[in-house]
Enzyme design. Structure first.
Site, PDB file in Angstrom:
ATOM      1  N   CYS A 279     -10.017 -72.430 -25.842  1.00 50.40           N
ATOM      2  CA  CYS A 279     -10.080 -72.344 -27.305  1.00 50.40           C
ATOM      3  C   CYS A 279      -9.649 -73.668 -27.946  1.00 50.40           C
ATOM      4  O   CYS A 279      -8.562 -74.165 -27.668  1.00 50.40           O
ATOM      5  CB  CYS A 279      -9.174 -71.220 -27.799  1.00 50.40           C
ATOM      6  SG  CYS A 279      -8.907 -71.254 -29.582  1.00 50.40           S
TER       7      CYS A 279
ATOM      8  N   CYS B  47      -6.219 -73.241 -30.134  1.00 55.45           N
ATOM      9  CA  CYS B  47      -4.910 -72.897 -29.589  1.00 55.45           C
ATOM     10  C   CYS B  47      -3.995 -74.133 -29.552  1.00 55.45           C
ATOM     11  O   CYS B  47      -4.463 -75.266 -29.401  1.00 55.45           O
ATOM     12  CB  CYS B  47      -5.059 -72.313 -28.175  1.00 55.45           C
ATOM     13  SG  CYS B  47      -5.437 -70.545 -28.165  1.00 55.45           S
TER      14      CYS B  47
ATOM     15  N   HIS C 147      -3.581 -66.521 -30.208  1.00 50.39           N
ATOM     16  CA  HIS C 147      -5.032 -66.377 -30.126  1.00 50.39           C
ATOM     17  C   HIS C 147      -5.496 -64.921 -30.286  1.00 50.39           C
ATOM     18  O   HIS C 147      -6.619 -64.662 -30.712  1.00 50.39           O
ATOM     19  CB  HIS C 147      -5.491 -66.918 -28.760  1.00 50.39           C
ATOM     20  CG  HIS C 147      -6.967 -66.975 -28.577  1.00 50.39           C
ATOM     21  ND1 HIS C 147      -7.755 -67.981 -29.110  1.00 50.39           N
ATOM     22  CD2 HIS C 147      -7.826 -66.146 -27.921  1.00 50.39           C
ATOM     23  CE1 HIS C 147      -9.025 -67.781 -28.781  1.00 50.39           C
ATOM     24  NE2 HIS C 147      -9.101 -66.676 -28.060  1.00 50.39           N
TER      25      HIS C 147
ATOM     26  N   ASN D 248     -14.158 -66.751 -42.403  1.00 46.63           N
ATOM     27  CA  ASN D 248     -15.210 -65.945 -41.783  1.00 46.63           C
ATOM     28  C   ASN D 248     -14.577 -65.255 -40.593  1.00 46.63           C
ATOM     29  O   ASN D 248     -14.129 -65.914 -39.664  1.00 46.63           O
ATOM     30  CB  ASN D 248     -16.363 -66.823 -41.280  1.00 46.63           C
ATOM     31  CG  ASN D 248     -17.112 -67.500 -42.408  1.00 46.63           C
ATOM     32  OD1 ASN D 248     -17.270 -66.926 -43.478  1.00 46.63           O
ATOM     33  ND2 ASN D 248     -17.570 -68.714 -42.180  1.00 46.63           N
TER      34      ASN D 248
ATOM     35  N   SER E 278     -17.387 -68.720 -35.093  1.00 48.31           N
ATOM     36  CA  SER E 278     -17.699 -69.155 -33.737  1.00 48.31           C
ATOM     37  C   SER E 278     -16.476 -69.161 -32.834  1.00 48.31           C
ATOM     38  O   SER E 278     -16.574 -69.491 -31.671  1.00 48.31           O
ATOM     39  CB  SER E 278     -18.355 -70.533 -33.775  1.00 48.31           C
ATOM     40  OG  SER E 278     -17.536 -71.439 -34.472  1.00 48.31           O
TER      41      SER E 278
ATOM     42  N   HIS F 210     -10.090 -67.141 -32.611  1.00 47.94           N
ATOM     43  CA  HIS F 210      -8.725 -67.542 -32.960  1.00 47.94           C
ATOM     44  C   HIS F 210      -8.559 -67.385 -34.476  1.00 47.94           C
ATOM     45  O   HIS F 210      -9.413 -67.830 -35.238  1.00 47.94           O
ATOM     46  CB  HIS F 210      -8.480 -68.996 -32.539  1.00 47.94           C
ATOM     47  CG  HIS F 210      -7.027 -69.382 -32.575  1.00 47.94           C
ATOM     48  ND1 HIS F 210      -6.276 -69.578 -31.444  1.00 47.94           N
ATOM     49  CD2 HIS F 210      -6.173 -69.543 -33.611  1.00 47.94           C
ATOM     50  CE1 HIS F 210      -5.030 -69.885 -31.782  1.00 47.94           C
ATOM     51  NE2 HIS F 210      -4.944 -69.856 -33.102  1.00 47.94           N
TER      52      HIS F 210
ATOM     53  N   HIS G  48      -8.318 -68.019 -37.991  1.00 45.28           N
ATOM     54  CA  HIS G  48      -8.381 -69.252 -38.784  1.00 45.28           C
ATOM     55  C   HIS G  48      -9.287 -69.082 -39.985  1.00 45.28           C
ATOM     56  O   HIS G  48     -10.137 -68.197 -40.026  1.00 45.28           O
ATOM     57  CB  HIS G  48      -8.885 -70.417 -37.927  1.00 45.28           C
ATOM     58  CG  HIS G  48     -10.362 -70.368 -37.648  1.00 45.28           C
ATOM     59  ND1 HIS G  48     -10.935 -69.479 -36.766  1.00 45.28           N
ATOM     60  CD2 HIS G  48     -11.396 -71.087 -38.160  1.00 45.28           C
ATOM     61  CE1 HIS G  48     -12.246 -69.666 -36.723  1.00 45.28           C
ATOM     62  NE2 HIS G  48     -12.555 -70.629 -37.561  1.00 45.28           N
TER      63      HIS G  48
ATOM     64  N   GLN H  52     -11.036 -71.627 -43.481  1.00 45.20           N
ATOM     65  CA  GLN H  52     -11.499 -72.963 -43.801  1.00 45.20           C
ATOM     66  C   GLN H  52     -11.226 -73.286 -45.271  1.00 45.20           C
ATOM     67  O   GLN H  52     -11.029 -72.395 -46.086  1.00 45.20           O
ATOM     68  CB  GLN H  52     -13.003 -73.090 -43.535  1.00 45.20           C
ATOM     69  CG  GLN H  52     -13.404 -72.775 -42.107  1.00 45.20           C
ATOM     70  CD  GLN H  52     -14.856 -73.136 -41.804  1.00 45.20           C
ATOM     71  OE1 GLN H  52     -15.317 -74.224 -42.132  1.00 45.20           O
ATOM     72  NE2 GLN H  52     -15.587 -72.223 -41.199  1.00 45.20           N
TER      73      GLN H  52
HETATM   74  O1  LIG Z   1     -17.893 -73.842 -40.031  1.00 45.79           O
HETATM   75  P1  LIG Z   1     -18.284 -72.897 -38.925  1.00 45.79           P
HETATM   76  O2  LIG Z   1     -17.267 -71.841 -38.657  1.00 45.79           O
HETATM   77  O3  LIG Z   1     -18.699 -73.626 -37.699  1.00 45.79           O
HETATM   78  O4  LIG Z   1     -19.617 -72.178 -39.471  1.00 45.79           O
HETATM   79  C1  LIG Z   1     -19.648 -70.981 -40.192  1.00 45.79           C
HETATM   80  O5  LIG Z   1     -19.129 -71.119 -41.508  1.00 45.79           O
HETATM   81  C2  LIG Z   1     -19.819 -72.001 -42.376  1.00 45.79           C
HETATM   82  C3  LIG Z   1     -19.189 -71.918 -43.743  1.00 45.79           C
HETATM   83  O6  LIG Z   1     -19.194 -70.603 -44.233  1.00 45.79           O
HETATM   84  C4  LIG Z   1     -21.323 -71.686 -42.445  1.00 45.79           C
HETATM   85  O7  LIG Z   1     -21.986 -72.717 -43.135  1.00 45.79           O
HETATM   86  C5  LIG Z   1     -21.930 -71.535 -41.051  1.00 45.79           C
HETATM   87  O8  LIG Z   1     -23.275 -71.100 -41.155  1.00 45.79           O
HETATM   88  C6  LIG Z   1     -21.096 -70.529 -40.239  1.00 45.79           C
HETATM   89  O9  LIG Z   1     -21.640 -70.403 -38.943  1.00 45.79           O
END
Ligand SMILES: O=P(O)(O)O[C@H]1O[C@H](CO)[C@@H](O)[C@H](O)[C@H]1O
Ligand SMILES: O=P(O)(O)O[C@H]1O[C@H](CO)[C@@H](O)[C@H](O)[C@H]1O
Lengths: 340, 340
Positions: free
Chosen positions: A52, A55, A114, A154, A162, A165, A167, A169
């Site tokens: 990961c 981590c 994690h 997300n 993806s 873990h 998290h 943004q």
């Molecule tokens: O930034 P990550 O986690 O790689 O990507 C994810 O979040 C982003 C922001 O919402 C999106 O644009 C991506 O399509 C999604 O896969």
């Protein structure tokens, strides 16, 4: 008194914050589903995963090594969608219109563990995340090129996450994104006309009706907005009128953590699964103005509809027309409230 | 001459039809993907499936029996999101605003052959679908309660399609859905100001530049709009200024079928799979007015990004901010054009 027409017949509801409509089809909730089932992974993860990149102590793709962090860890996104150092340009070629957009994208790990999600953390742990959001918002706000800061998470593979873990943004940029621009306009118009907060007045109305409230504490209300789009969409709203998250007192940051803890734990119980969603905080631009028309709030948009494996698809009609839902906000409130 | 900044740096592009922006991050196209992979089912279906409620001669859930149709078959949706006979009501309780909405929802089978999709049909077969769309649009337009007709298709399980039998839907209703309302406003403003068609003028500009054209015949242009959101989003635009699909001559309906055939076959070759998408036709309201500001068009919103199993997630930032794409429209055009 509940209006029964809203539970029986197709209608549209107005989103006071965006100025757009959602189509509601309560009679359709019983339609059978023969479509795609999502893969459900209810396997317990271990607390540390050597593969990961989030981590503590692990090496990321760009070669940087994560510190052995204890609670929250923030770093600049290795594959940022916005660049801070790109040239300024603008295209105004008749009907081809474009503008350069700069920004800073960060990743915020909620915990070194994690195996956890916000739903497994207590109010005090989540408060640390809230304090980190405040710190990032403050720093980014001081940057003259950053006029808006979007904090979001997300959660779950079905939401394009993806890495499991825990998290979120933070994408910050020079201009207002579409959704924020709509809410900015609607709140400003209302504030100019009524000299009061649009969302604050709405909150007062909802607290009187008690039809869509899921939970409240001293400082926050957790509710399903009248105009919710996603089956179990929820909004967390501060009781006090505040333009941005910096206005919270220390005690309020804990109350906020409590609201998030209660909601996410309830979500996980709903379909007996780690409940996927995108969540985000909408708040005042960081353009140097007071922005007193803003009342910040956090929304959760979860895709699941009937079970851990059956989600609502926002496709076809929703893409070309308007968002559409079957189960009403009022029914969803009852289901969630029972689980807290 | 192509503007290279648009291929190198983060920027936003303006959608002239909706008045909204899309964030483009070309530098991010090479980001690795460790997220969810979609299940891909490339198995050939048989021409008839006795469990399919859309196959000719089969019984639907409500007990009705489908006729032994030869080409196209239209019926009223058994689980319609809009009801035609519900009461009229309206709620205007301070910040709680709702309106009853009535409508008629139909399903249109494109072929009795369960194994096919539009990509497997020739221009003449697709023309029959186009003629059926015209017939439905005409009939619904005559209904005084119907002021807008949304024709669309959800193709593929990943697009929420619950039955692989080739079919689309038609949802018609009393008011304009959000997306249509935006396009109505933008086209009307332009038409009033310039006395010409917004989309027509855009088409002229694109035909001069030849940077985003995928295909054209006498009557239609297939292109990726400058402001496309989805990685391989495509628009089919009639060369003549027409407010709705009824204005097509018989020859033009065949040319339209040809454009759809060429595009969908190209799509299937891109990732060597039956290419999923939602497609839809935006056209003039059926409110009895001329609506000469409208220039009808069909859009395709496919979710796939890099392969048959890796899609673009419109989550998090996209839900709370603006739509975001990595690969530019110009790069996507080159990939698709090579396959026709
Ligand atoms: O930034 P990550 O986690 O790689 O990507 C994810 O979040 C982003 C922001 O919402 C999106 O644009 C991506 O399509 C999604 O896969
Ligand atoms: O009508 P269907 O095919 O059952 O349902 C599908 O298309 C509808 C219209 O785009 C959506 O509202 C549903 O979420 C989707 O699953």
């Amino acid at each position: 008194m509940e209006n029964t027409d809203l539970q029986d017949y197709s209608h549209k509801r107005f989103n006071i914050l965006t100025g757009e409509w959602v189509l509601v089809s309560p009679h359709r909730a019983k339609r059978p589903w023969q479509g795609q089932n999502e893969a459900v992974n209810n396997e317990k993860r271990s607390s540390y995963d050597e593969t990961c990149y989030l981590c503590a102590g692990n090496t990321r793709i760009n070669g940087e090594v994560n510190p052995k962090y204890d609670d929250v860890f923030v770093f600049t996104n290795d594959f940022a969608a916005l660049q801070s150092d790109s040239p300024t340009f603008s295209i105004n070629d008749a009907l081809l219109i474009a503008e350069s957009e700069t920004g800073i994208c960060k990743v915020i790990c909620f915990s070194p563990d994690h195996s956890k999600s916000l739903a497994d953390m207590n109010a005090k742990d989540i408060q640390k995340v809230v304090l980190a959001w405040q710190k990032e918002y403050k720093t980014l706000a001081e940057n003259p090129n950053i006029n808006y800061v979007q904090i979001f998470e997300n959660k779950g593979a079905v939401m394009g996450c993806s890495n499991p873990h825990p998290h979120g943004q933070i994408w910050s940029q020079s201009t207002l994104p579409n959704e924020v621009d709509k809410k900015n306009t609607q709140q400003l118009n209302y504030y100019n006309k009524n000299k009061s907060s649009l969302l604050g007045d709405y909150l007062t109305q909802e607290l009187e009706k008690q039809e869509r409230i899921i939970y409240e504490n001293d400082a926050f209300v957790v509710l399903i907005p009248f105009w919710a789009i996603w089956p179990f969409e929820v909004m967390i709203v501060p009781k006090r009128h505040m333009a941005n998250i910096l206005k919270m007192t220390n005690d309020e940051t804990l109350k906020y953590g409590e609201a998030i803890a209660v909601l996410t734990k309830g979500y996980d119980k709903l379909f007996n699964t780690s409940f996927p969603y995108s969540s985000g905080i909408h708040q005042a631009p960081t353009d140097g103005n007071e922005n007193n028309h803003w009342h910040w709030h956090m929304s959760f948009y979860p895709p699941l509809l009937r079970s851990a494996s059956v989600k609502k698809f926002m496709v076809g009609y929703e893409m070309f027309g308007s968002p559409q839902r079957d189960i009403t906000a009022e029914t969803a409130v009852k289901m969630l409230r029972n689980l807290l």
